[in-house]
Design a protein around this motif. Sequence first.
Motif, PDB file in Angstrom:
ATOM      1  N   ASN A  18      31.294  21.200   5.941  1.00 49.82           N
ATOM      2  CA  ASN A  18      30.685  19.872   5.959  1.00 49.82           C
ATOM      3  C   ASN A  18      31.756  18.788   5.928  1.00 49.82           C
ATOM      4  N   ALA A  19      32.793  18.984   5.117  1.00 49.80           N
ATOM      5  CA  ALA A  19      33.884  18.003   5.075  1.00 49.80           C
ATOM      6  C   ALA A  19      34.545  17.881   6.449  1.00 49.80           C
ATOM      7  N   LYS A  20      34.800  19.008   7.113  1.00 45.97           N
ATOM      8  CA  LYS A  20      35.414  18.990   8.446  1.00 45.97           C
ATOM      9  C   LYS A  20      34.511  18.300   9.467  1.00 45.97           C
ATOM     10  N   VAL A  21      33.220  18.609   9.419  1.00 49.85           N
ATOM     11  CA  VAL A  21      32.273  18.028  10.371  1.00 49.85           C
ATOM     12  C   VAL A  21      32.198  16.512  10.188  1.00 49.85           C
ATOM     13  N   TYR A  22      32.049  16.071   8.958  1.00 47.75           N
ATOM     14  CA  TYR A  22      31.934  14.633   8.708  1.00 47.75           C
ATOM     15  C   TYR A  22      33.238  13.901   9.022  1.00 47.75           C
ATOM     16  N   ASP A  23      34.371  14.506   8.688  1.00 50.73           N
ATOM     17  CA  ASP A  23      35.654  13.865   9.019  1.00 50.73           C
ATOM     18  C   ASP A  23      35.807  13.715  10.530  1.00 50.73           C
ATOM     19  N   THR A  24      35.423  14.737  11.276  1.00 51.09           N
ATOM     20  CA  THR A  24      35.522  14.666  12.733  1.00 51.09           C
ATOM     21  C   THR A  24      34.505  13.673  13.295  1.00 51.09           C
ATOM     22  N   ALA A  25      33.273  13.734  12.798  1.00 44.10           N
ATOM     23  CA  ALA A  25      32.224  12.822  13.279  1.00 44.10           C
ATOM     24  C   ALA A  25      32.575  11.366  13.001  1.00 44.10           C
ATOM     25  N   SER A  26      33.324  11.114  11.940  1.00 43.80           N
ATOM     26  CA  SER A  26      33.672   9.725  11.592  1.00 43.80           C
ATOM     27  C   SER A  26      34.597   9.083  12.622  1.00 43.80           C
ATOM     28  N   LYS A  27      35.136   9.868  13.543  1.00 43.28           N
ATOM     29  CA  LYS A  27      35.986   9.329  14.606  1.00 43.28           C
ATOM     30  C   LYS A  27      35.156   8.719  15.733  1.00 43.28           C
ATOM     31  N   LEU A  28      33.847   8.957  15.695  1.00 41.74           N
ATOM     32  CA  LEU A  28      32.950   8.410  16.718  1.00 41.74           C
ATOM     33  C   LEU A  28      32.344   7.090  16.245  1.00 41.74           C
ATOM     34  N   SER A  29      31.968   6.269  17.189  1.00 40.18           N
ATOM     35  CA  SER A  29      31.291   5.012  16.855  1.00 40.18           C
ATOM     36  C   SER A  29      29.845   5.311  16.453  1.00 40.18           C
ATOM     37  N   THR A  30      29.204   4.344  15.855  1.00 37.03           N
ATOM     38  CA  THR A  30      27.795   4.478  15.487  1.00 37.03           C
ATOM     39  C   THR A  30      26.945   4.783  16.715  1.00 37.03           C
ATOM     40  N   THR A  31      27.260   4.130  17.820  1.00 33.95           N
ATOM     41  CA  THR A  31      26.536   4.363  19.073  1.00 33.95           C
ATOM     42  C   THR A  31      26.733   5.792  19.560  1.00 33.95           C
ATOM     43  N   GLU A  32      27.970   6.286  19.516  1.00 35.72           N
ATOM     44  CA  GLU A  32      28.249   7.657  19.953  1.00 35.72           C
ATOM     45  C   GLU A  32      27.556   8.686  19.047  1.00 35.72           C
ATOM     46  N   LEU A  33      27.527   8.417  17.743  1.00 39.22           N
ATOM     47  CA  LEU A  33      26.861   9.333  16.806  1.00 39.22           C
ATOM     48  C   LEU A  33      25.366   9.421  17.074  1.00 39.22           C
ATOM     49  N   ALA A  34      24.765   8.301  17.463  1.00 40.37           N
ATOM     50  CA  ALA A  34      23.312   8.237  17.689  1.00 40.37           C
ATOM     51  C   ALA A  34      22.919   8.587  19.121  1.00 40.37           C
TER      52      ALA A  34
END
Length: 181
Positions: A18-34
């Motif tokens: 989970n730490a790895k996933v969230y750290d990697t996902a945090s490199k994306l913008s809010t728009t990219e995440l959604a």
Amino acid sequence: MELQPHFALMASYNQWMNAKVYDTASKLSTTELAEERGAYFGSIFGTLNHIVVADTLWLKRFASHPSSTTTLAVMVALPTPARLDQVMFDDLDGLKAHRQWLDSVIINWIAALTDEDLETILSYQNMKGVPAIRSFSSLILHFFNHQTHHRGQITTLLSQAGLDIEVTDLLALIPDEAGSQ
């Protein structure tokens, strides 16, 4: 065979991944995440939310087991999600903080379980109110497998977005026993 050490390993793996996933996902913008990416829960963010929803539902069920009433008492007070696609948090930082808290709850709960606890059954109802009686240890196995399944989807979506999460194998957390032989 002792089950508790295997579940402790899975709880550690869950927290690590989970730490790895969230750290990697945090490199994306809010728009990219959604962004709708064709996954079952649509987006990376939707899938992250789903894992929190499912973990909350299962931990609330597990809290009713006699071995878990103390260690999972914090879960009882949380609202029960109404849908599997419910958005628990609308921003990554809030979701990440809650995820970290849930992972700590899971680690502490699993550490308190004994093999005797794991050999019992759990009676619960699914979201539609259908009753079930199943092996407690098998349900915990399902709990961890479900997380792994959806994190696998997220790592694929992150890869498609150009991000490499690197090593995801449970093997990375299994100690090498070469020196003990």
